[in-house]
Design an enzyme around this catalytic site. Structure first.
Site, PDB file in Angstrom:
ATOM      1  CG  ASP A   1      26.212  17.879  -3.106  1.00  0.00           C
ATOM      2  OD1 ASP A   1      26.069  17.905  -4.322  1.00  0.00           O
ATOM      3  OD2 ASP A   1      26.545  18.928  -2.525  1.00  0.00           O
TER       4      ASP A   1
ATOM      5  CG  HIS B   1      27.266  15.169 -11.146  1.00  0.00           C
ATOM      6  ND1 HIS B   1      28.196  15.686 -11.732  1.00  0.00           N
ATOM      7  CD2 HIS B   1      26.585  16.040 -10.387  1.00  0.00           C
ATOM      8  CE1 HIS B   1      28.156  16.994 -12.046  1.00  0.00           C
ATOM      9  NE2 HIS B   1      27.050  17.181 -11.081  1.00  0.00           N
TER      10      HIS B   1
ATOM     11  CD  GLU C   1      28.475  25.541 -10.104  1.00  0.00           C
ATOM     12  OE1 GLU C   1      28.882  25.094  -9.136  1.00  0.00           O
ATOM     13  OE2 GLU C   1      28.141  26.686 -10.291  1.00  0.00           O
ATOM     14  CB  VAL C   2      31.367  18.476 -11.135  1.00  0.00           C
ATOM     15  CG1 VAL C   2      32.413  17.464 -11.140  1.00  0.00           C
ATOM     16  CG2 VAL C   2      31.453  19.473  -9.903  1.00  0.00           C
TER      17      VAL C   2
ATOM     18  CG  HIS D   1      22.442  16.433  -8.256  1.00  0.00           C
ATOM     19  ND1 HIS D   1      23.155  17.169  -7.060  1.00  0.00           N
ATOM     20  CD2 HIS D   1      22.908  16.901  -9.149  1.00  0.00           C
ATOM     21  CE1 HIS D   1      23.876  17.948  -7.805  1.00  0.00           C
ATOM     22  NE2 HIS D   1      23.920  17.889  -9.092  1.00  0.00           N
TER      23      HIS D   1
ATOM     24  CG  ASN E   1      21.868  20.105 -12.604  1.00  0.00           C
ATOM     25  OD1 ASN E   1      20.548  20.297 -12.842  1.00  0.00           O
ATOM     26  ND2 ASN E   1      22.411  20.305 -11.217  1.00  0.00           N
TER      27      ASN E   1
HETATM   28  P1  5GP Z   1      26.072  20.221 -10.850  1.00  0.00           P
HETATM   29  O1  5GP Z   1      26.020  21.710 -10.309  1.00  0.00           O
HETATM   30  O2  5GP Z   1      27.507  20.020 -11.373  1.00  0.00           O
HETATM   31  O3  5GP Z   1      25.043  19.401 -11.127  1.00  0.00           O
HETATM   32  O4  5GP Z   1      26.253  19.533  -9.079  1.00  0.00           O
HETATM   33  C1  5GP Z   1      27.604  19.619  -8.505  1.00  0.00           C
HETATM   34  C2  5GP Z   1      27.557  19.121  -7.074  1.00  0.00           C
HETATM   35  O5  5GP Z   1      28.914  18.727  -6.465  1.00  0.00           O
HETATM   36  C3  5GP Z   1      27.044  20.222  -6.042  1.00  0.00           C
HETATM   37  O6  5GP Z   1      25.976  19.962  -5.638  1.00  0.00           O
HETATM   38  C4  5GP Z   1      28.410  20.434  -5.075  1.00  0.00           C
HETATM   39  O7  5GP Z   1      27.838  20.913  -3.982  1.00  0.00           O
HETATM   40  C5  5GP Z   1      28.909  19.016  -5.308  1.00  0.00           C
HETATM   41  N1  5GP Z   1      30.347  19.070  -4.998  1.00  0.00           N
HETATM   42  C6  5GP Z   1      31.161  19.970  -5.531  1.00  0.00           C
HETATM   43  N2  5GP Z   1      32.308  19.767  -5.078  1.00  0.00           N
HETATM   44  C7  5GP Z   1      32.307  18.722  -4.322  1.00  0.00           C
HETATM   45  C8  5GP Z   1      33.452  17.986  -3.617  1.00  0.00           C
HETATM   46  O8  5GP Z   1      34.616  18.343  -3.626  1.00  0.00           O
HETATM   47  N3  5GP Z   1      32.872  16.942  -2.745  1.00  0.00           N
HETATM   48  C9  5GP Z   1      31.482  16.645  -2.765  1.00  0.00           C
HETATM   49  N4  5GP Z   1      31.203  15.612  -1.983  1.00  0.00           N
HETATM   50  N5  5GP Z   1      30.424  17.369  -3.417  1.00  0.00           N
HETATM   51  C10 5GP Z   1      30.967  18.245  -4.245  1.00  0.00           C
END
Ligand code: 5GP
Length: 124
Positions: free
Chosen positions: A39, A110, A105-106, A112, A97
């Site tokens: 991350d 994924h 957010e993505v 974690h 999430n």
């Molecule tokens: P979410 O909130 O969607 O569960 O988690 C998204 C995660 O993706 C976050 O922990 C954030 O730090 C990580 N993340 C976002 N953009 C990038 C990226 O460009 N590269 C990497 N390695 N992680 C990312």
């Protein structure tokens, strides 16, 4: 901003670009079903993201639509990453999430993987 997990898959999301090697990542694992990378903003000593190669917006999308073989492959990949990082003995935490309340957010599924330290309460 949290994403709407009911929207169609967006081929331009950041993890799709990481999968296609269009943007760099610190990749630590790959197999037929999944890749894993660090991350960019770690929330624990070890914070790895495991993503399926398939195009799934969220855990819900994956659970509903992925073939059984792909689900098994992805779950095994998550286990492999944890094992290869020596996390089974000390323990670790998995988190996926989903949508607004989950803070996703993505828009590419994924998981974690957190480890390397005691992780405290499940929800702050
Ligand atoms: P979410 O909130 O969607 O569960 O988690 C998204 C995660 O993706 C976050 O922990 C954030 O730090 C990580 N993340 C976002 N953009 C990038 C990226 O460009 N590269 C990497 N390695 N992680 C990312």
């Amino acid at each position: 901003m949290p994403i709407d997990p009911t929207l169609p898959y967006d081929d331009d999301n950041i993890f799709a670009k990481i999968l296609r090697d269009e943007i760099p990542s610190k990749r630590v694992y790959e197999d037929q079903w999944a890749i894993a990378f660090h991350d960019i903003n770690p929330q624990a000593k070890l914070h790895i993201l495991v993503i399926p190669r398939g195009k799934y917006v969220s855990w819900d999308d994956f659970a509903a639509k992925a073939p059984a073989e792909e689900i098994a492959g992805f779950i095994r990949a998550v286990g492999n990453v944890a094992r290869e990082h020596g996390l089974v003995g000390p323990g670790y935490r998995l988190l996926a999430n989903v949508g607004y309340h989950g803070g996703q957010e993505v828009p590419h599924l994924h998981v974690h993987l957190f480890g390397g330290q005691p992780l405290g309460r499940m929800i702050a």
